[in-house]
Design a protein around this motif. Structure first.
Motif, PDB file in Angstrom:
ATOM      1  N   SER A  35     -36.345 119.366 -88.906  1.00 31.37           N
ATOM      2  CA  SER A  35     -35.612 120.625 -89.041  1.00 31.37           C
ATOM      3  C   SER A  35     -34.568 120.766 -87.944  1.00 31.37           C
ATOM      4  O   SER A  35     -33.447 121.244 -88.189  1.00 31.37           O
ATOM      5  CB  SER A  35     -36.587 121.797 -89.001  1.00 31.37           C
ATOM      6  N   MET A  36     -34.916 120.340 -86.730  1.00 29.80           N
ATOM      7  CA  MET A  36     -33.949 120.391 -85.624  1.00 29.80           C
ATOM      8  C   MET A  36     -32.740 119.519 -85.935  1.00 29.80           C
ATOM      9  O   MET A  36     -31.589 119.915 -85.677  1.00 29.80           O
ATOM     10  CB  MET A  36     -34.621 119.925 -84.331  1.00 29.80           C
ATOM     11  N   ALA A  37     -32.992 118.322 -86.508  1.00 31.01           N
ATOM     12  CA  ALA A  37     -31.880 117.438 -86.865  1.00 31.01           C
ATOM     13  C   ALA A  37     -31.011 118.080 -87.937  1.00 31.01           C
ATOM     14  O   ALA A  37     -29.775 118.048 -87.866  1.00 31.01           O
ATOM     15  CB  ALA A  37     -32.431 116.090 -87.339  1.00 31.01           C
ATOM     16  N   PHE A  38     -31.649 118.681 -88.935  1.00 30.07           N
ATOM     17  CA  PHE A  38     -30.890 119.309 -90.022  1.00 30.07           C
ATOM     18  C   PHE A  38     -30.037 120.474 -89.502  1.00 30.07           C
ATOM     19  O   PHE A  38     -28.854 120.616 -89.862  1.00 30.07           O
ATOM     20  CB  PHE A  38     -31.843 119.817 -91.102  1.00 30.07           C
ATOM     21  N   VAL A  39     -30.646 121.324 -88.681  1.00 33.53           N
ATOM     22  CA  VAL A  39     -29.914 122.468 -88.126  1.00 33.53           C
ATOM     23  C   VAL A  39     -28.732 121.989 -87.301  1.00 33.53           C
ATOM     24  O   VAL A  39     -27.617 122.549 -87.403  1.00 33.53           O
ATOM     25  CB  VAL A  39     -30.858 123.341 -87.272  1.00 33.53           C
ATOM     26  N   SER A  40     -28.940 120.944 -86.525  1.00 26.60           N
ATOM     27  CA  SER A  40     -27.865 120.438 -85.672  1.00 26.60           C
ATOM     28  C   SER A  40     -26.706 119.909 -86.514  1.00 26.60           C
ATOM     29  O   SER A  40     -25.540 120.168 -86.226  1.00 26.60           O
ATOM     30  CB  SER A  40     -28.415 119.327 -84.772  1.00 26.60           C
ATOM     31  N   ILE A  41     -27.047 119.174 -87.596  1.00 26.89           N
ATOM     32  CA  ILE A  41     -26.011 118.605 -88.471  1.00 26.89           C
ATOM     33  C   ILE A  41     -25.229 119.710 -89.178  1.00 26.89           C
ATOM     34  O   ILE A  41     -23.985 119.734 -89.175  1.00 26.89           O
ATOM     35  CB  ILE A  41     -26.647 117.657 -89.508  1.00 26.89           C
ATOM     36  N   ILE A  42     -25.955 120.651 -89.774  1.00 28.57           N
ATOM     37  CA  ILE A  42     -25.291 121.716 -90.545  1.00 28.57           C
ATOM     38  C   ILE A  42     -24.496 122.646 -89.618  1.00 28.57           C
ATOM     39  O   ILE A  42     -23.374 123.069 -89.942  1.00 28.57           O
ATOM     40  CB  ILE A  42     -26.339 122.509 -91.351  1.00 28.57           C
ATOM     41  N   ALA A  43     -25.064 122.950 -88.447  1.00 30.23           N
ATOM     42  CA  ALA A  43     -24.353 123.812 -87.494  1.00 30.23           C
ATOM     43  C   ALA A  43     -23.073 123.151 -87.014  1.00 30.23           C
ATOM     44  O   ALA A  43     -22.031 123.820 -86.855  1.00 30.23           O
ATOM     45  CB  ALA A  43     -25.269 124.129 -86.314  1.00 30.23           C
TER      46      ALA A  43
ATOM     47  N   ASN B 204     -28.921 104.320 -97.542  1.00 34.76           N
ATOM     48  CA  ASN B 204     -30.241 104.904 -97.267  1.00 34.76           C
ATOM     49  C   ASN B 204     -30.589 104.952 -95.774  1.00 34.76           C
ATOM     50  O   ASN B 204     -31.077 105.988 -95.280  1.00 34.76           O
ATOM     51  CB  ASN B 204     -31.305 104.133 -98.042  1.00 34.76           C
ATOM     52  N   PRO B 205     -30.343 103.899 -94.976  1.00 31.73           N
ATOM     53  CA  PRO B 205     -30.727 103.952 -93.547  1.00 31.73           C
ATOM     54  C   PRO B 205     -29.940 104.966 -92.721  1.00 31.73           C
ATOM     55  O   PRO B 205     -30.345 105.293 -91.593  1.00 31.73           O
ATOM     56  CB  PRO B 205     -30.451 102.517 -93.060  1.00 31.73           C
ATOM     57  N   PHE B 206     -28.817 105.460 -93.258  1.00 27.69           N
ATOM     58  CA  PHE B 206     -27.980 106.379 -92.477  1.00 27.69           C
ATOM     59  C   PHE B 206     -28.217 107.847 -92.835  1.00 27.69           C
ATOM     60  O   PHE B 206     -27.527 108.724 -92.316  1.00 27.69           O
ATOM     61  CB  PHE B 206     -26.496 106.033 -92.691  1.00 27.69           C
ATOM     62  N   MET B 207     -29.176 108.112 -93.690  1.00 35.76           N
ATOM     63  CA  MET B 207     -29.462 109.475 -94.118  1.00 35.76           C
ATOM     64  C   MET B 207     -30.623 110.070 -93.315  1.00 35.76           C
ATOM     65  O   MET B 207     -31.690 109.440 -93.218  1.00 35.76           O
ATOM     66  CB  MET B 207     -29.818 109.509 -95.613  1.00 35.76           C
TER      67      MET B 207
ATOM     68  N   GLU C 244     -34.829 111.061 -85.800  1.00 39.52           N
ATOM     69  CA  GLU C 244     -34.432 112.436 -86.121  1.00 39.52           C
ATOM     70  C   GLU C 244     -33.925 113.151 -84.866  1.00 39.52           C
ATOM     71  O   GLU C 244     -32.941 113.909 -84.922  1.00 39.52           O
ATOM     72  CB  GLU C 244     -35.612 113.203 -86.732  1.00 39.52           C
ATOM     73  N   LEU C 245     -34.585 112.939 -83.752  1.00 43.35           N
ATOM     74  CA  LEU C 245     -34.123 113.542 -82.495  1.00 43.35           C
ATOM     75  C   LEU C 245     -32.751 113.002 -82.109  1.00 43.35           C
ATOM     76  O   LEU C 245     -31.916 113.736 -81.546  1.00 43.35           O
ATOM     77  CB  LEU C 245     -35.137 113.276 -81.383  1.00 43.35           C
ATOM     78  N   ALA C 246     -32.510 111.711 -82.423  1.00 42.58           N
ATOM     79  CA  ALA C 246     -31.196 111.132 -82.138  1.00 42.58           C
ATOM     80  C   ALA C 246     -30.121 111.816 -82.987  1.00 42.58           C
ATOM     81  O   ALA C 246     -29.016 112.141 -82.502  1.00 42.58           O
ATOM     82  CB  ALA C 246     -31.217 109.639 -82.405  1.00 42.58           C
ATOM     83  N   PHE C 247     -30.426 112.034 -84.290  1.00 47.96           N
ATOM     84  CA  PHE C 247     -29.490 112.777 -85.145  1.00 47.96           C
ATOM     85  C   PHE C 247     -29.223 114.165 -84.548  1.00 47.96           C
ATOM     86  O   PHE C 247     -28.067 114.627 -84.483  1.00 47.96           O
ATOM     87  CB  PHE C 247     -30.065 112.943 -86.551  1.00 47.96           C
ATOM     88  N   ALA C 248     -30.306 114.835 -84.119  1.00 43.26           N
ATOM     89  CA  ALA C 248     -30.172 116.183 -83.557  1.00 43.26           C
ATOM     90  C   ALA C 248     -29.297 116.163 -82.310  1.00 43.26           C
ATOM     91  O   ALA C 248     -28.410 117.029 -82.139  1.00 43.26           O
ATOM     92  CB  ALA C 248     -31.553 116.753 -83.236  1.00 43.26           C
ATOM     93  N   ALA C 249     -29.516 115.174 -81.450  1.00 40.60           N
ATOM     94  CA  ALA C 249     -28.762 115.112 -80.194  1.00 40.60           C
ATOM     95  C   ALA C 249     -27.286 114.813 -80.444  1.00 40.60           C
ATOM     96  O   ALA C 249     -26.393 115.445 -79.845  1.00 40.60           O
ATOM     97  CB  ALA C 249     -29.379 114.046 -79.292  1.00 40.60           C
TER      98      ALA C 249
END
Length: 594
Positions: A484-492, A534-537, A563-568
């Motif tokens: 969820s943190m990764a998703f919020v970070s991406i969408i924000a 697929n690996p980049f999603m 996921e934390l890397a996506f978030a960061a």
């Protein structure tokens, strides 16, 4: 300053209600959506299936064969689907998801499988995939099961016939075993006789050689015998015998007259009696001499004739000895072949005896093995369907809802993140905010707690409503939170840079991930394009992580770190947007929102 957003929320009933609703939005989405597919395979007995039996019974090996009737009986006992047994052959796709038709030649074709013209048994079935593709697949699976049952039934019928034939074969083998035992005894006796024949032939050929030698010697002496017989024949002259015999006859006649005259004179003149007696004795003695002379003459003639016969016999003997000599020579020449044949016969008789002994042993063993066959119904059923399966499930899930939960929960978290970043606009600046750090933290400290509540609330609701069970409950919640943190970070980040267009991109990005995360079907079944991205999603790793925590039980740290890397990464992009648009001590210059 960083708590300014929460103060605003707590002062506004509408904002507070929005926070509460958004916090449980993923839970509502997951509970309702997963609930709709929670256990569809547990209710396939509700799927209506029509069955039409047109099969006509037949006979096989004196027994009635009615495959269609038997199949209908089985289906009436089987509750896997909602079977309806009807007469109408027309498929009503609005009423039934599938129709099974048993053709009239079904049993007739079943009894041809071992004939010279076997015919395939075909079950006709009609489906309506347009009504429900999943229902059509379930029906197809049911048809496969029915086909296996029919195959097993037909095979069992033939196995029964086979066991009967094998019983007769066993009796025949026992009789053949007795016969081969007698044949073996005869073969052994024949082998002994062949050995004796071989020895006798060797003695015989030795005798033939000696016979040939003797005949050659006899042949050499026959010439001498022929010469002697010719000499003897020449020395016997019978030409004077007739004259001698005539003189004897005349002399005997004169003597007889003299004897008669003397006898008469003796009567008249007694003094002449002694003379007459002497003459009588002389006549008697001459008669004896005459008879002997006659016999000698006849014997000489016989000797002459015998010598001729002997001569003829010797001639025949010469011819016979010549032929015998030729035959003996031929026999002597063929003796090696005869010896070779006798030796081969001796060897062959031994081989024959060995082969018959093996045959006798094999027949005995075969009859013994066949006698151990048990033709009861259980054996017939196992032979008809001998292969079972044993499945060791390493990642068991109790129902379809649990299997789909990783995918649906991740989708719910993405939807919840879109709604939460929309409700609390990441582009809106409070007056109290002075710099990019305060701006970022004020938004994060609202969105992060909401993400946590969304994750915990969704897990709790699934557990309470559907008795949702996982292998690692806390790890499941942890994966949900970091995802969820990764998703919020991406969408924000998208919304901070692009405003409402960023929200549209977030929706489009969600659609792309729905087809590439491998949630519904294995990604290996997708096209190369989907496999490549697929690996980049970010959804990919959320789904993989939840599968491990819910059912597989594997490690999840790698997925959580990604996921934390996506978030960061997207948090940095989000922050850089604030740095770019916000100047210390000045108004935040953001693009106009429409």
């Amino acid at each position: 300053m960083i708590t300014i957003e929460w103060r605003k929320i707590l002062k506004s009933k509408y904002l507070l209600a929005g926070v509460i609703l958004v916090s449980f939005l993923p839970a509502i989405y997951a509970v309702t959506f997963i609930g709709s597919m929670w256990d569809p395979y547990g209710h396939v007995d509700r799927l209506p299936v029509a069955v039409v039996n047109l099969d006509k019974p037949t006979e096989f090996e004196g027994q009635k064969v009615a495959i269609g009737e038997n199949l209908v009986k089985e289906l009436k006992k089987d509750k896997a689907l909602d079977y309806h047994f009807i007469k109408d052959e027309k498929f009503n796709s609005e009423k039934y998801v599938m129709q099974i038709t048993i053709p009239e030649n079904f049993s007739e074709n079943a009894v041809t499988l071992l004939g010279d013209k076997p015919k395939e048994m075909k079950l006709d079935f009609q489906t309506a995939a347009g009504r429900s593709y999943i229902a059509e697949k379930m029906g197809t699976t049911a048809m496969s099961t029915l086909r296996d049952k029919v195959s097993q039934s037909v095979t069992q019928m033939y196995v029964k016939v086979l066991f009967t034939a094998l019983g007769k074969t066993q009796a025949g083998m026992s009789a053949a075993d007795s016969g081969t035992t007698e044949l073996l005894n005869g073969a052994l006796a024949f082998s002994d006789g062949a050995t004796q024949l071989d020895v006798g032939l060797k003695q015989y050929t030795d005798g033939v050689a000696q016979l040939t030698k003797g005949i050659n010697e006899l042949n050499a002496k026959v010439g001498t015998l022929q010469t002697g017989i010719n000499t003897l024949n020449n020395s016997v002259d019978t030409s004077q015998l007739d004259t001698l015999n005539a003189g004897n006859e005349q002399f005997k006649a004169g003597l007889d007259k003299l004897n008669q005259t003397a006898s008469a004179l003796a009567v008249k003149l007694p003094p002449l009696a002694p003379i007459a007696q002497s003459i009588s004795q002389l006549a008697t003695s001459y008669d004896t001499l005459y008879q002997g002379n006659l016999k000698a003459s006849n014997g000489l003639v016989a000797v002459k004739g015998g010598i001729g016969q002997v001569n003829d016999g010797v001639t025949q003997l010469v011819d016979g000895v010549t032929k015998l000599n030729d035959g003996a020579n031929t026999l002597n020449a063929k003796s090696p072949q005869l010896l070779t044949g006798a030796a081969a016969l001796d060897s062959g008789s031994t081989t024959l005896a060995t082969g018959i002994a093996t045959l006798d042993s094999s027949l005995s063993k075969g009859a013994s093995d066949l006698s151990q066959l048990d033709s009861n119904s259980k054996n017939e059923a196992l032979i008809a369907d001998p292969v079972g399966t044993k499945q060791d499930e390493t990642a068991e899930v109790p129902n379809n809802g649990t299997a789909m939960a990783p995918y649906m929960m991740i989708v719910a978290m993405w939807v919840g993140s879109i709604v939460s970043t929309t409700l609390f606009d990441v582009r809106k600046k409070r007056d109290e905010i002075k710099n990019a750090h305060q701006m970022l933290f004020s938004k994060v400290l609202v969105l992060l707690p909401i993400s946590i509540v969304q994750s915990v609330g969704m897990y709790a609701m699934l557990t309470l409503v559907w008795n949702f069970k996982t292998v690692h409950p806390f790890a499941t919640v942890g994966v949900l939170i970091v995802t969820s943190m990764a998703f919020v970070s991406i969408i924000a980040a998208l919304k901070a840079w692009l405003g409402d267009f960023g929200t549209l991109l977030a929706l489009i990005f969600m659609f792309i991930q729905l087809s590439t995360a491998g949630g519904t079907y294995p990604i290996e079944l997708a096209s190369p394009f989907y496999q490549a991205i697929n690996p980049f999603m970010p959804m990919t790793y959320g789904v993989l992580g939840l599968r491990n925590t819910i059912s597989i039980g594997g490690p999840v740290w790698t997925f959580m770190l990604i996921e934390l890397a996506f978030a960061a990464v997207f948090a940095v992009i989000w922050y850089l947007m604030y740095v770019h648009t916000l100047h210390l001590g000045k108004e935040l210059r953001l693009p106009q929102e429409h």
